[in-house]
Design an enzyme around this catalytic site. Sequence first.
Site, PDB file in Angstrom:
ATOM      1  N   CYS A 149      43.790 -46.455 -39.666  1.00  0.00           N
ATOM      2  CA  CYS A 149      43.386 -45.939 -41.110  1.00  0.00           C
ATOM      3  C   CYS A 149      44.594 -45.631 -42.130  1.00  0.00           C
ATOM      4  O   CYS A 149      44.376 -46.061 -43.307  1.00  0.00           O
ATOM      5  CB  CYS A 149      42.527 -44.849 -40.676  1.00  0.00           C
ATOM      6  SG  CYS A 149      43.260 -43.550 -39.970  1.00  0.00           S
ATOM      7  N   HIS A 241      42.447 -39.966 -46.392  1.00  0.00           N
ATOM      8  CA  HIS A 241      43.952 -39.850 -46.037  1.00  0.00           C
ATOM      9  C   HIS A 241      44.705 -39.924 -47.329  1.00  0.00           C
ATOM     10  O   HIS A 241      44.392 -41.048 -48.459  1.00  0.00           O
ATOM     11  CB  HIS A 241      44.454 -40.877 -45.191  1.00  0.00           C
ATOM     12  CG  HIS A 241      43.987 -40.586 -43.879  1.00  0.00           C
ATOM     13  ND1 HIS A 241      43.457 -39.347 -43.366  1.00  0.00           N
ATOM     14  CD2 HIS A 241      44.044 -41.692 -42.759  1.00  0.00           C
ATOM     15  CE1 HIS A 241      43.175 -39.702 -42.114  1.00  0.00           C
ATOM     16  NE2 HIS A 241      43.675 -40.550 -41.430  1.00  0.00           N
TER      17      HIS A 241
END
Length: 342
Positions: A149, A241
């Site tokens: 990710c 993120h």
Amino acid sequence: MAAVKAGILGATGAVGQRFIEALANHPWFEITALAASERSAGKTYKNAANWRLDTPMPENVADIEVVPVDPKAVDADVVFSALPADLALTVEPDFAKAGFAVASNASAYRMETDIPLVIPEVNPEHLGLLEVQQDNRGWDGYIITNPNCSTIVMTVSLKPLMQFGLESIQVATMQAISGAGFAGIPAMAIYDNVVPYIGNEENKMETEPLKLLGEFNGAEISPADIKVSASCHRVPVIDGHTEAIWAGMEANPSPEEVREAFLSFDPKLGDLPSEPAKALIVRDEVDRPQPRLDRNMGDGMSVSVGRIREGIRYIAMGHNTIRGAAGASVLNAELLHSMGKL
């Protein structure tokens, strides 16, 4: 055009639920199989899964009976794997041998030399490895993987910088707790805290971009000659993120040139249902991007960038369980379908 039959492996977990969310009303794929552990097999999905997303469980999956993670039990043409890496290591090849296309979010096979690691906006030409893979392994099916990710968020932003002769990357991540799974990190460990370690995350960020940005010569991939140094941290954010990136480039572009490269980035994937209108969104506000404000841009599939400064230094942010996981695998499968490989 007949819908492609799709199965989900690890359907009850966090990423499995994101796969269901992405595929439940997909124009090209139809969910025909949900597979999970033995304790879930035999139950209806609504009784097997503890649904945790902020969208309702789709009605068309609630009464599907969960089956074992076994090629003989799964009725599908393509399977989306949300399995943990240790289980994926043995299960995914079984599905590929049985003739399935396996779109994997697991890390088990990402760095294998004959298995493509793909971000459609970055390296679609690496799908040429599928023929190499099938020749090498004698499989009727195949495995295609998407990256970690945090790697996805960073590498989508790096692609338009390649024109400047990208030489080195330093990155510090601030990663959401959903990346560890529903039960991955105790509340008392993350409240009022930053955890400066995520197991094997730095290694993934330092190796996967080199494969993604490498050149495919028809037989193998030559890794990109870029030095990457990563420091990864878990922060008390649910989804999204955030990454502070320092990019060293031979051409030494100005912040204005980098901003224009981001703005003009067009991977020409507009025909794929999950591809957002803009893969990269440039935020000019001094305090953006932020996960709470920007993670759902492009239905969670856009990467937002901002704070582009001399150096070159900038911030990149993306939704880790959509852009960085399930959505990435679905986009890979869409690319395969558009190329006639499904």
